[in-house]
Scaffold this motif. Structure first.
Motif, PDB file in Angstrom:
ATOM      1  N   ASP A 113      40.310 -46.080  18.887  1.00 30.78           N
ATOM      2  CA  ASP A 113      39.901 -46.887  20.047  1.00 30.78           C
ATOM      3  C   ASP A 113      40.709 -48.163  20.202  1.00 30.78           C
ATOM      4  O   ASP A 113      40.600 -48.853  21.207  1.00 30.78           O
ATOM      5  N   ASP A 114      41.522 -48.481  19.197  1.00 27.52           N
ATOM      6  CA  ASP A 114      42.286 -49.726  19.247  1.00 27.52           C
ATOM      7  C   ASP A 114      43.548 -49.492  20.094  1.00 27.52           C
ATOM      8  O   ASP A 114      44.617 -49.191  19.578  1.00 27.52           O
ATOM      9  N   ASP A 125      42.338 -46.422  13.837  1.00 28.07           N
ATOM     10  CA  ASP A 125      41.212 -46.589  14.754  1.00 28.07           C
ATOM     11  C   ASP A 125      41.660 -46.102  16.121  1.00 28.07           C
ATOM     12  O   ASP A 125      42.459 -46.749  16.790  1.00 28.07           O
TER      13      ASP A 125
END
Ligand code: CU
Lengths: 270, 580
Positions: free
Chosen positions: A257-258, A255
């Protein structure tokens, strides 16, 4: 002092920690590394010297007190002659040169060949690289996946679970997210601070397969004592297979965005 | 005793009682740590009132507070104040023939600053919400308010600053006093070795305590004002400082502090070995010079505490060489003590036993430090109980026994009463043996890999087999604690009904014993002594021939022939043949 070559790989397997009933002996934790025997030998010498010095000093003291206790007092005009003072200086210098000299020379050899010689892992194409991020209270480890680069989607991340191949240099770069931690592998004679704001690095080489403990040696808060990890030394094949599979899974769940999960950095040149 | 008196002897007594109090407090905390390692998580008998939720068992937060407080109480509020505050304040002016300290009011102020610090430590420990818990070294960022938000950590940081201020003040006071206030004839070459030790240590106080103050103030600013000197730019924190700078500042003070704690003990050992072997100290100049060399090097070796901090190889190698170098003067000094004993007429009085015990534990402590001075051998031992055992032998056991050597020696002068020698000897001997048991056990556990400060070491399977060893060490520690009862009983009994002490019970020639009554009045000397010779004029041919006794006062006129012997001390010394 002892042979300079790294220990050859052994095939034996060990349980975590290799705890054996050596309760009352003055024994170091079992050595599982390719180079630890050099430190151990130097420590052995240092202890022989320490025992020797203690024996001489206490022997002298005990004999002097026992022999001259309430001895009839003699007239003494001075606090030592030029000759007796020269003896003191000579004995001190001799002990210093032998004892401290051995430690200095032996230590310097180890620093030059192993501890501060990052050329070894840098030159070896098989070297395994690990980035470690220390937290209150766990070790987060990152392995570059199939692409060999850190900070990409196939990076493998483990918690309190280090996996290294046997018989090749393992190069560790170390940071901390919060407070100062102490990364240590007692069975590999490895110890290095994890300090916020800087990347520290060290390397080691496992001599045989097995499981060993990762410990934190800097007080890092209430649960410092539970900052325990396990290091698994696997055969190169088993390690490669694990890394391949884990990289595939990592890519699936990646991910972008993590931001908390994507803390890896471009590998720092030595 | 007036609490406002600035007389150096009154200030010394104040430091003595508070230092002994903190020694007992710090010792009890140490026993809690030892209990936890022998019986992890099990209730401590008699502690249920303080920790009702856990029925008296130490929890990880309590344990952390306990070892943090133990460390800083022992160093800043027990051993340093006992060595300098009590013994130093008492001895320095008397031994150099001064009427008092150079700045009497300053020493009084220093005590009250120290007392304030002590009160803050006790207060912080009483706070249910967050006593100090960052370890006695207080490394940031752990010691900043981000990770240790409790008020206790702030109070303790201020307390350390207070202890530092008082240490700086008496350090400065002692330096000026020794430089400026010596009696006529008291040349540098005639100073007792105790004064040399205290003098060098005071110089170190003046130089390095301000470094501690700087580090402490910066931490306080980080805690209270939102500065970020020691908060680094890691992901979760976002500051621009560097935690490692604190470590350098702390150890630039912290390593000299080791010598601050041991130099006074070294000085006393040098004197006592001479006094009670009835011989002049062997190589007096060499010994004083060796102490000076150690002091000069002490600030240049500190970074061996940081061998595993990732420092550059250039620094690592430099500090390794300098660290190993410091063992050379220490060896010279030790050999001089051994030479003094040889062919002496050894009297095993309680101060002498304590001095020999100090020599032994300090010797072992120094020897076990060798492996920590070289980088390669430091790596496996760093942060383990080997280090703890090593520095407890030097800073703990040797300083402690040094304090008691001094206390047993000067007690008759301080209070005019004689302690019970048998009890004193039993106390010293039992303490020394048990110290070796406790710290020897720590050395063994550390060598086997046990890391320091672990609430439950047995979380690590490779340490599980050390439980019996730790229990044995704990047993020694509890016995050691119990044995201190011998001192308490001796002290209480002597102060109430001890017999009056002789004016010069040890038959030595230093000024406090030969020129002042016990205890000395305000102003110390009826008239300033004029010093004629060094501190170890023992078994000199002329004193035996002309006075019939084996000691000469430092300010005593030597009569021309035996017939003119007039000293009132002479007959006593003749028949008793010196101290026994
Ligand atoms: Cu940690």
């Amino acid at each position: 002092m002892s042979d300079l070559a790294p220990r050859p790989v052994e095939a034996s397997s060990e349980q975590v920690g290799g705890a054996s009933p050596r309760t009352w002996t003055l024994a170091l934790p079992e050595d599982a590394s390719a180079h630890g025997h050099r430190i151990d030998a130097l420590l052995g010498w240092s202890h022989r010297f320490e025992a020797g010095l203690a024996l001489v000093a206490f022997g002298w003291m005990a004999v002097a007190v026992w022999r001259f206790r309430k001895a009839p007092r003699a007239t003494v005009a001075h606090g030592g002659t030029r000759r007796s003072r020269a003896w003191v200086l000579g004995l001190a210098l001799g002990a210093f040169l032998v004892v401290d000299g051995t430690l200095l020379v032996g230590s310097e050899g180890y620093l030059r060949d192993v501890l501060w010689n990052l050329d070894v892992p840098a030159r070896d194409p098989r070297t395994a690289r690990i980035e470690i991020n220390a937290h209150q209270w766990s070790w987060e480890a990152r392995y570059a996946g199939a692409d060999g680069r850190f900070g990409t989607a196939d990076d493998v991340v483990t918690w309190n679970d280090l996996r290294v191949p046997v018989g090749v240099p393992v190069w560790v770069q170390l940071v901390s997210t919060d407070v100062v931690h102490g990364f240590s592998l007692p069975h590999f004679r490895v110890k290095l601070d994890a300090i916020p704001g800087r990347v520290n690095q060290t390397w080691f080489q496992a001599a045989r397969e097995g499981e060993w403990e990762v410990a934190c040696y800097q007080h890092c808060g209430t649960s410092h004592y539970r900052m325990r990890g396990v290091l698994r030394a696997l055969s190169p094949d088993a390690h490669a297979a694990w890394l391949r599979e884990a990289g595939r899974q990592a890519e699936r769940v990646y991910d972008a965005d993590d931001s908390a999960a994507n803390w890896g950095w471009e590998w720092k040149a030595p | 005793m007036s609490l406002s008196s600035s007389d150096h002897k009154a200030v010394a007594r104040r430091y003595l009682w508070s230092g002994l109090g903190f020694l007992a407090f710090g010792g009890l905390l140490a026993l809690l740590i030892r209990w936890q390692w022998a019986f992890p998580g099990q209730p401590v008998p008699g502690l249920a009132w303080a920790l009702p939720e856990s029925h008296g068992a130490l929890t990880p937060p309590t344990y952390t507070a306990v070892f943090t407080t133990h460390g800083l109480v022992m160093i800043f509020f027990a051993v340093t104040p006992l060595l300098f505050g009590a013994l130093g304040h008492f001895v320095v002016p008397l031994a150099i023939g001064a009427r008092g300290l150079a700045f009497p009011r300053l020493s009084s102020v220093g005590f009250w600053v120290y007392a304030l610090g002590g009160a803050l430590v006790l207060a912080s420990f009483g706070l249910r919400l967050g006593p100090a818990s960052a370890g006695w070294t207080g490394y940031p960022p752990l010691s900043t308010s981000v990770f240790t938000p409790g008020l206790g950590q702030t109070l303790v940081t201020v307390a350390v600053l207070c202890a530092g201020v008082s240490a700086f003040l008496y350090g400065l006071n002692f330096v000026v006093t020794v430089v400026r206030c010596r009696a006529p004839g008291m040349t540098w070459g005639r100073l007792p070795l105790t004064v040399w030790g205290l003098f060098f240590a005071s110089v170190l106080n003046v130089l390095f305590v301000p470094v501690l103050a700087a580090a402490t103030v910066l931490v306080l600013m980080d805690r209270l004002l939102g500065t970020q000197f020691f908060v680094a730019g890691a992901a979760a924190v976002g500051g621009g400082g560097d935690p490692l700078v604190y470590q350098h500042l702390f150890w630039l003070f912290g390593h000299p502090e080791v010598y601050i704690l041991i130099l006074p003990a070294w000085g006393m050992v040098g004197d006592f070995v001479a006094f009670f072997s009835r011989r002049p100290a062997h190589g007096y100049r060499l010994t004083a010079g060796a102490m000076g060399a150690v002091s000069a090097l002490s600030g240049l070796v500190y970074a061996h505490h940081l061998f595993t901090s990732g420092m550059s190889p250039v620094l690592g190698r430099t500090f390794m060489v300098l660290t190993l170098l410091i063992s050379l003067p220490a060896e010279v000094m030790f050999l001089n003590w051994l030479m003094t004993l040889w062919r002496g007429s050894v009297r095993l009085t309680s101060p002498m036993l304590a001095a020999l015990a100090t020599m032994s534990v300090f010797g072992l402590g120094g020897i076990t430090g060798l492996a920590l001075g070289a980088v390669a051998t430091d790596v496996p031992l760093h942060g383990t109980l080997w280090v703890v055992g090593h520095f407890h032998l030097t800073m703990g056991a040797a300083s402690f026994l040094g304090v008691f050597a001094g206390l047993y020696f000067w007690f008759p002068k301080m209070f005019g009463r004689a302690l019970h020698e048998g009890l004193a000897k039993a106390h010293v001997l039992a303490s020394a043996v048990l110290f070796l048991g406790v710290f020897g056990g720590q050395l063994a556990a550390g060598y086997a890999g046990q890391l320091r400060r672990l609430y439950d070491p047995y979380q690590y399977t490779y340490l599980r087999h050390l439980l019996p060893l730790n229990q044995w060490t704990t047993a020694c520690a509890f016995l050691l604690g119990a044995v201190q009862g011998l001192f308490v009983v001796n002290l209480a009994w002597t102060l109430r009904r001890g017999r009056a002490a002789d004016a010069n019970p040890w038959r030595v020639g230093t000024l406090e014993w030969t020129c002042a009554p016990s205890p000395p009045p305000e102003g110390n000397f009826a008239r300033p002594p004029v010093v004629l010779r060094g501190p170890h004029a023992l078994s000199q041919p002329e004193s035996i021939e002309r006075l019939g006794r084996d000691w000469l006062g430092q300010a005593e006129d030597l009569p021309a022939s035996p017939a003119t012997a007039t000293s009132p001390e002479a007959p006593v010394a003749l028949t008793s043949g010196g101290a026994s």
